[in-house]
Design a protein around this motif. Structure first.
Motif, PDB file in Angstrom:
ATOM      1  N   ASN A   1       7.530   0.540   2.637  1.00  6.41           N
ATOM      2  CA  ASN A   1       6.112   0.240   2.447  1.00  6.41           C
ATOM      3  C   ASN A   1       5.309   1.002   3.499  1.00  6.41           C
ATOM      4  N   GLN A   2       5.039   2.244   3.217  1.00 11.17           N
ATOM      5  CA  GLN A   2       4.361   3.125   4.174  1.00 11.17           C
ATOM      6  C   GLN A   2       2.853   2.934   4.094  1.00 11.17           C
ATOM      7  N   LEU A   3       2.255   2.575   5.215  1.00 12.98           N
ATOM      8  CA  LEU A   3       0.840   2.221   5.232  1.00 12.98           C
ATOM      9  C   LEU A   3      -0.049   3.348   5.739  1.00 12.98           C
ATOM     10  N   THR A   4       0.531   4.507   5.982  1.00 12.21           N
ATOM     11  CA  THR A   4      -0.265   5.673   6.369  1.00 12.21           C
ATOM     12  C   THR A   4      -0.222   6.700   5.249  1.00 12.21           C
TER      13      THR A   4
ATOM     14  N   LYS B   1       1.589  -7.186  -4.718  1.00 10.56           N
ATOM     15  CA  LYS B   1       0.467  -6.707  -5.526  1.00 10.56           C
ATOM     16  C   LYS B   1       0.736  -5.307  -6.062  1.00 10.56           C
ATOM     17  N   ALA B   2       1.349  -4.475  -5.245  1.00  4.75           N
ATOM     18  CA  ALA B   2       1.663  -3.114  -5.680  1.00  4.75           C
ATOM     19  C   ALA B   2       2.661  -3.125  -6.839  1.00  4.75           C
ATOM     20  N   THR B   3       3.660  -4.003  -6.758  1.00  2.15           N
ATOM     21  CA  THR B   3       4.636  -4.099  -7.841  1.00  2.15           C
ATOM     22  C   THR B   3       3.978  -4.586  -9.116  1.00  2.15           C
ATOM     23  N   ASN B   4       3.131  -5.600  -9.004  1.00  2.28           N
ATOM     24  CA  ASN B   4       2.423  -6.079 -10.194  1.00  2.28           C
ATOM     25  C   ASN B   4       1.543  -4.988 -10.802  1.00  2.28           C
ATOM     26  N   ALA B   5       0.888  -4.212  -9.940  1.00  2.00           N
ATOM     27  CA  ALA B   5       0.047  -3.135 -10.449  1.00  2.00           C
ATOM     28  C   ALA B   5       0.879  -2.077 -11.174  1.00  2.00           C
TER      29      ALA B   5
ATOM     30  N   ASP C   1      -4.465  10.261  -0.829  1.00  2.41           N
ATOM     31  CA  ASP C   1      -4.742   8.920  -0.280  1.00  2.41           C
ATOM     32  C   ASP C   1      -3.695   7.926  -0.771  1.00  2.41           C
ATOM     33  N   SER C   2      -2.444   8.364  -0.897  1.00  2.39           N
ATOM     34  CA  SER C   2      -1.356   7.514  -1.406  1.00  2.39           C
ATOM     35  C   SER C   2      -0.757   6.669  -0.291  1.00  2.39           C
ATOM     36  N   GLU C   3      -0.500   5.407  -0.588  1.00  2.00           N
ATOM     37  CA  GLU C   3       0.071   4.487   0.386  1.00  2.00           C
ATOM     38  C   GLU C   3       1.004   3.497  -0.304  1.00  2.00           C
TER      39      GLU C   3
ATOM     40  N   SER D   1      -7.763   5.159  -3.847  1.00  2.00           N
ATOM     41  CA  SER D   1      -9.004   5.395  -4.578  1.00  2.00           C
ATOM     42  C   SER D   1      -8.935   4.843  -6.004  1.00  2.00           C
ATOM     43  N   ILE D   2      -7.721   4.584  -6.471  1.00  2.00           N
ATOM     44  CA  ILE D   2      -7.524   4.027  -7.818  1.00  2.00           C
ATOM     45  C   ILE D   2      -7.106   2.559  -7.736  1.00  2.00           C
ATOM     46  N   TYR D   3      -6.120   2.248  -6.889  1.00  2.00           N
ATOM     47  CA  TYR D   3      -5.553   0.906  -6.833  1.00  2.00           C
ATOM     48  C   TYR D   3      -6.216   0.012  -5.787  1.00  2.00           C
ATOM     49  N   THR D   4      -6.847   0.576  -4.817  1.00  2.00           N
ATOM     50  CA  THR D   4      -7.408  -0.034  -3.609  1.00  2.00           C
ATOM     51  C   THR D   4      -6.308  -0.206  -2.559  1.00  2.00           C
ATOM     52  N   LYS D   5      -6.712  -0.162  -1.301  1.00  2.00           N
ATOM     53  CA  LYS D   5      -5.763  -0.312  -0.200  1.00  2.00           C
ATOM     54  C   LYS D   5      -5.143  -1.700  -0.191  1.00  2.00           C
ATOM     55  N   GLN D   6      -5.933  -2.707  -0.533  1.00  2.00           N
ATOM     56  CA  GLN D   6      -5.436  -4.084  -0.545  1.00  2.00           C
ATOM     57  C   GLN D   6      -4.253  -4.232  -1.491  1.00  2.00           C
ATOM     58  N   VAL D   7      -4.281  -3.544  -2.621  1.00  2.00           N
ATOM     59  CA  VAL D   7      -3.181  -3.612  -3.587  1.00  2.00           C
ATOM     60  C   VAL D   7      -2.030  -2.722  -3.160  1.00  2.00           C
ATOM     61  N   ALA D   8      -2.311  -1.473  -2.833  1.00  2.00           N
ATOM     62  CA  ALA D   8      -1.262  -0.500  -2.544  1.00  2.00           C
ATOM     63  C   ALA D   8      -0.402  -0.917  -1.352  1.00  2.00           C
TER      64      ALA D   8
END
Length: 389
Positions: free
Chosen positions: A98-101, A128-132, A106-108, A116-123
């Motif tokens: 789970n790389q946060l940088t 949340k990222a798995t659900n997305a 802008d992928s995380e 820019s697509i998923y939001t930082k809170q989700v990514a």
């Protein structure tokens, strides 16, 4: 032993009427060391424990993230294939970290999702990222019938579409370790959920053999033997708590689709501790293990060995017709033939040069973890066999 009192009464020693080994410590040496047992299988360890899967060394973080992905997919009552696609994608993108940088645009996060697509809170949140990711996967036409690489690329829209498919074998092995326990924890799907497809989820139980295998005793998947029965079996006798927490190479699960599911659940519990009156998820007694295993296959059993002795239909006590999921009863130290005090479950068999070895899975007693024991160790003690489903 599941249905004994807490004073630590022991199982009787096997058919040869050998002198009883007087202390629990001696029993533990035989169960844990004599059969190459360990508290956690090096092949089938739980998430968060570093291990080698296939030829890939995975650390605690990677396996913990993999277990999160599998748990989310199972919790949504999706087929195991969805989890395989998601694990393969995360491993390809960022090796299940789970790389946060940001290192690529802008992928995380666990799937390298663009904020820019998923939001930082989700990514940045693995759940949340798995659900997305799964939300998008379910919109891919015919996703259950595509290759893993096609599904992953359709969701991720990568410049390098050929990267995903080569990770599919590893993903299947990883998911196979965690799926039975995750699916059992998720419970049955609520009624009214549509079948999987574009925009839908899935509730159908996968066809026998279609989902990934749990373990790889000597490498590779556990095959399913269909309706194959045990036949003539061979093996050691003399101690009915001698066993191993590692699934042996060449292990085959036979029996019905429901029996297969029950066995898979039970195998996922290998190495977990015995605890009187427990039925999971972290510890079990004998009837608690068999009850939970069959609950994972949609069949309710009572939490008592004597009660389970009248469940289902009777089978042969010589185990020649036994298949995966059959319950096997012995009196134990505080039971009788009519009121058995201990129960195990037929798990599968291994064909060796000297013949067919049949294995039972059991939660034996305090101090000995859930283990596989050769069925011949119970010879002369079996008072009942019950075919559940």
């Amino acid at each position: 032993m599941a249905d004994q009192t807490n004073n630590g009464a022991r199982l009787a020693i096997g058919v040869a009427a050998l002198p009883f080994l007087a202390t629990v410590s001696v029993l533990m040496v035989i169960a844990a060391g004599g059969a190459n047992a360990s508290s956690t299988s090096s092949i089938c360890g739980g998430g968060g424990t570093a291990q080698t899967i296939g030829n890939v060394q995975l650390d605690a973080e990677q396996l913990g993230n993999a277990r999160t992905i599998v748990s989310v997919a199972a919790g949504r009552h999706l087929p195991s294939f969805a989890a395989v696609v998601a694990v393969a994608t995360s491993y390809t993108e960022i090796k299940l970290r789970n790389q946060l940088t940001q290192t690529d645009h802008d992928s995380e996060g666990l799937f390298q999702q663009r904020i820019s697509i998923y939001t930082k809170q989700v990514a940045d949140d693995p759940v949340k990222a798995t659900n997305a990711f799964l939300d998008r996967l379910l919109t891919v036409p015919n996703w259950q019938h595509n290759t893993i690489g096609v599904d992953a690329q359709t969701v991720q829209i990568s410049k390098y579409p050929d990267r995903y498919q080569p990770t599919a074998p590893l993903a299947r092995q990883i998911v196979g370790q965690f799926w039975p326990a995750a699916a059992a924890a998720a419970g049955p799907a609520p009624s009214g959920i549509p079948a999987a497809g574009a925009g839908g989820t899935a509730t159908a139980t996968p066809a026998i053999g279609s989902d990934p295998a749990i373990c790889a005793g000597g490498g590779g998947a556990i095959p399913v033997g269909g309706g194959t029965v045990a036949g003539e079996i061979v093996g050691p006798t003399g101690h009915n708590v001698s066993g191993t927490t590692t699934i042996p190479a060449g292990f085959v699960i036979s029996g019905s689709a429901k029996g297969h599911l029950a066995v898979r659940y039970a195998l996922a519990q290998l190495g977990k501790p015995y605890l009187f009156a427990a039925a999971g998820p972290n510890a079990f007694d004998c009837s608690g293990l068999t009850m939970a295993a069959w609950a994972a296959a949609g069949v309710a059993l009572p939490h008592l060995a004597a009660g389970q002795a009248s469940s289902g239909t009777a089978g042969s006590t010589n185990l020649s017709q036994a298949v995966g999921g059959d319950l096997v009863m012995i009196p134990g130290s505080d039971g009788t033939a009519a009121n058995p005090g201990h129960v195990g479950m037929v798990a599968g068999y291994v064909d060796k040069p000297d013949g067919r070895h049949l294995y039972l899975i059991q939660a034996p007693m305090a101090g000995v973890p859930v283990e596989l024991t050769e069925a011949t160790e119970w010879s002369g003690q079996i008072t009942g066999v019950r075919r559940i489903g």
